[in-house]
Enzyme design. Structure first.
Site, PDB file in Angstrom:
ATOM      1  N   LYS A   1      61.634  19.370  61.220  1.00  6.34           N
ATOM      2  CA  LYS A   1      60.596  20.131  61.910  1.00  6.34           C
ATOM      3  C   LYS A   1      59.299  19.323  61.963  1.00  6.34           C
ATOM      4  CE  LYS A   1      58.421  20.349  58.174  1.00  6.34           C
ATOM      5  NZ  LYS A   1      57.120  19.650  58.088  1.00  6.34           N
TER       6      LYS A   1
ATOM      7  N   ARG B   1      66.713  16.007  49.673  1.00 11.81           N
ATOM      8  CA  ARG B   1      67.357  17.287  49.962  1.00 11.81           C
ATOM      9  C   ARG B   1      68.575  17.184  50.880  1.00 11.81           C
ATOM     10  NH1 ARG B   1      64.228  21.930  48.742  1.00 11.81           N
ATOM     11  NH2 ARG B   1      66.212  23.016  49.015  1.00 11.81           N
TER      12      ARG B   1
ATOM     13  N   ASP C   1      52.447  19.427  60.384  1.00 13.67           N
ATOM     14  CA  ASP C   1      53.234  19.177  59.178  1.00 13.67           C
ATOM     15  C   ASP C   1      53.343  20.405  58.286  1.00 13.67           C
ATOM     16  OD1 ASP C   1      54.505  16.811  57.626  1.00 13.67           O
ATOM     17  OD2 ASP C   1      53.353  17.894  56.119  1.00 13.67           O
TER      18      ASP C   1
ATOM     19  N   ARG D   1      50.647  11.682  57.043  1.00 13.42           N
ATOM     20  CA  ARG D   1      50.028  12.906  57.568  1.00 13.42           C
ATOM     21  C   ARG D   1      48.618  12.663  58.079  1.00 13.42           C
ATOM     22  NH1 ARG D   1      52.990  13.988  53.134  1.00 13.42           N
ATOM     23  NH2 ARG D   1      54.462  15.728  53.117  1.00 13.42           N
TER      24      ARG D   1
ATOM     25  N   SER E   1      59.811  26.112  50.369  1.00  7.28           N
ATOM     26  CA  SER E   1      60.659  25.003  49.901  1.00  7.28           C
ATOM     27  C   SER E   1      60.999  25.129  48.420  1.00  7.28           C
ATOM     28  CB  SER E   1      59.959  23.666  50.165  1.00  7.28           C
ATOM     29  OG  SER E   1      58.668  23.660  49.566  1.00  7.28           O
TER      30      SER E   1
ATOM     31  N   HIS F   1      60.193  11.670  66.858  1.00 12.77           N
ATOM     32  CA  HIS F   1      61.288  12.630  67.019  1.00 12.77           C
ATOM     33  C   HIS F   1      61.820  12.669  68.448  1.00 12.77           C
ATOM     34  CE1 HIS F   1      60.487  15.335  63.256  1.00 12.77           C
ATOM     35  NE2 HIS F   1      60.625  14.064  62.961  1.00 12.77           N
TER      36      HIS F   1
ATOM     37  N   ASP G   1      61.647  10.852  52.492  1.00 11.97           N
ATOM     38  CA  ASP G   1      61.818  11.569  51.234  1.00 11.97           C
ATOM     39  C   ASP G   1      62.708  12.797  51.393  1.00 11.97           C
ATOM     40  OD1 ASP G   1      60.967  12.292  48.391  1.00 11.97           O
ATOM     41  OD2 ASP G   1      60.279  14.046  49.506  1.00 11.97           O
ATOM     42  N   ILE G   2      62.505  13.567  52.458  1.00 10.07           N
ATOM     43  CA  ILE G   2      63.295  14.786  52.657  1.00 10.07           C
ATOM     44  C   ILE G   2      64.770  14.443  52.827  1.00 10.07           C
ATOM     45  CG2 ILE G   2      62.875  14.782  55.153  1.00 10.07           C
ATOM     46  CD1 ILE G   2      63.313  17.918  52.941  1.00 10.07           C
TER      47      ILE G   2
ATOM     48  N   TYR H   1      67.759   1.882  64.264  1.00  5.18           N
ATOM     49  CA  TYR H   1      68.341   3.158  64.688  1.00  5.18           C
ATOM     50  C   TYR H   1      69.262   3.005  65.890  1.00  5.18           C
ATOM     51  CZ  TYR H   1      64.322   4.319  61.817  1.00  5.18           C
ATOM     52  OH  TYR H   1      63.408   4.361  60.799  1.00  5.18           O
TER      53      TYR H   1
END
Length: 351
Positions: free
Chosen positions: A120, A42, A200, A188, A279, A102, A37-38, A81
Site C-alpha cells: 500500500k 512479514r 505512508d 519517507r 500492524s 509501484h 523491511d516489510i 527487477y
C-alpha cells in the site's frame, strides 16, 4: 519443481474403476521485487509458511542483498527487477518497493503476464490506480493492494458486533496512526519517492474509515503540515462524512508524534475501541473495549496472523481468476480516490 498439471488426472481407486480426481492446485510461485523491511519481516515468512504460495525468486538492485534473502528460503536470486519478470517460474510478483516505483513495476509485471500483490498504496494517484486496475482486468490478472489489517480477525468481530446492534446506529469514527520522527535518511522524507505522512501513514486510517463506515464517504476538509525543505508532508488530519447517513470520521496521522495506532467507533447506544489497530504482531491478542450505558467490557480477542490471511486471500483470488471469477477491486480504487480528495481539500501549513 514439477510442471503444472494441465487438467484432471484419471486415478483408479479401490472400489471404483473410473474415479476422476483433480490434483490439488500447485502453490502460487511468488517473485519478490525488492528486499524492503516489510518483505523480509512479514511477507516472505508468510509466503513460505503458506501451503498456497511458494517464494521462488527474490530480486534486488543489489545481487548480494538478493542472495542473502534467497538463501533463507532456498530460492533463486536475481539482480534487477526486469530479470525477475522474465522468469517462467514466477506466477505472481510481490511489489514492496518505494511508492514512486509501484506504478512502473506493477505495470511491467502485468504486461509480463504476472499477477501482482503491491504494498500500500498501490500508486500515489487515483488515475494511475484506475489505469492499472483496467490493465489487470483486460489481461485476466489479479492486482491486489496489501493492507494487511483488513484481514485481521478483530475486524470480523467488530463488524459482527455492529451488525448485531451492540452500539446502535453508527455515528462517528475517530482514528489515529502516528509515529515518532524517523532517521533523517528515511525514504519517507524523500519527495522523489512519493514520501510523506499521508501516503505512508495516513492511508491506514483512511482505509479503516471505509472499512467501518462504508464506501460512500466524502472528504470535507483536511490539514497537512508541509516540510518545505524536504517537499513532503509530516502529518495532518482529515474530516470525512457519509452524505446519506451523516456518519463522520475524524482522522489524525503523522510522523512527528508520539506513537498511536487506535480508533473509537461511536454509535447511538455505545462505542467500540481498539488499540494496536493496524500492524499487530501475529501473536498479539487484541483487546476490544465495548462501552454502553449499562457498563463497559473488555474482550480479549484471539491472536491472528494477518499476513498469513492476506496471502491466502491473494492466492484464492488468483485461483478464482483462473476460473473466470473477477475479484472486486472497487475498494482499491475508492481508497485511491479518497487520498486524492484529501490532497485537494488540504490546507497546507508550511513549516
Amino acid at each position: 519443481m514439477s510442471p503444472a498439471p494441465t487438467g484432471p488426472t484419471n486415478v483408479v481407486s479401490p472400489g471404483s474403476a473410473n474415479t476422476v480426481r483433480t490434483p490439488p492446485p500447485r502453490a502460487l510461485r511468488i517473485g519478490v521485487a525488492g528486499c524492503a523491511d516489510i518483505a523480509l519481516r512479514r511477507m516472505l515468512p508468510a509466503f513460505a509458511a503458506s501451503p498456497h504460495t511458494e517464494p521462488t525468486v527474490i530480486a534486488s538492485r543489489s545481487a548480494d542483498k538478493a542472495r542473502a534473502a534467497a538463501e533463507v528460503y532456498g530460492c533463486a536470486a536475481v539482480e534487477g527487477y526486469d530479470a525477475l519478470l522474465e522468469r517462467p517460474d514466477v506466477d505472481a510478483v510481490y511489489v514492496p518497493l518505494p511508492i514512486a516505483l509501484h506504478a512502473r513495476w506493477t505495470e511491467r509485471a502485468l504486461r509480463a503476464g504476472k499477477h501482482v500483490l503491491a504494498e500500500k498504496p498501490l500508486t500515489a494517484r487515483a488515475a494511475d490506480t484506475a489505469r492499472l486496475l483496467g490493465l489487470a482486468r483486460e489481461r485476466g490478472l489479479v492486482l491486489a493492494e496489501n493492507y494487511l489489517f483488513v484481514h485481521h480477525g478483530a475486524y470480523t468481530a467488530v463488524r459482527d458486533l455492529v451488525a448485531a446492534g451492540v452500539i446502535g446506529d453508527v455515528r462517528a469514527l475517530s482514528a489515529s496512526f502516528t509515529i515518532p520522527p524517523r532517521p533523517v535518511d528515511d525514504i519517507r522524507y524523500r519527495a522523489d519517492l512519493d514520501g510523506g505522512a499521508l501516503l505512508d501513514i495516513g492511508v491506514y486510517p483512511l482505509r479503516l474509515a471505509s472499512l467501518l463506515l462504508g464506501p460512500e464517504l466524502r472528504v470535507h476538509g483536511a490539514v497537512l503540515r508541509h516540510d518545505t525543505a524536504r517537499g513532503v508532508d509530516l502529518g495532518g488530519s482529515a474530516l470525512l462524512g457519509d452524505p446519506v447517513t451523516g456518519a463522520s470520521a475524524q482522522l489524525v496521522f503523522g510522523m512527528e508524534h508520539a506513537y498511536t495506532a487506535g480508533w473509537r467507533l461511536l454509535g447511538s447506544e455505545g462505542s467500540l475501541a481498539l488499540d494496536r489497530a493496524y500492524s499487530p504482531p501475529a501473536g498479539h491478542r487484541p483487546t476490544l473495549r465495548i462501552e454502553r450505558a449499562d457498563g463497559s467490557e473488555e474482550r480479549v480477542l484471539p491472536a491472528h496472523d494477518q499476513a498469513s490471511t492476506a496471502v491466502t486471500a491473494f492466492a484464492e483470488a488468483v485461483r478464482g481468476a483462473g476460473r473466470g471469477h473477477v475479484a472486486d477491486t472497487t475498494p482499491v480504487l475508492r481508497q485511491a480516490e479518497l487520498v486524492d480528495a484529501v490532497r485537494r481539500a488540504a490546507h497546507l501549513v508550511k513549516i
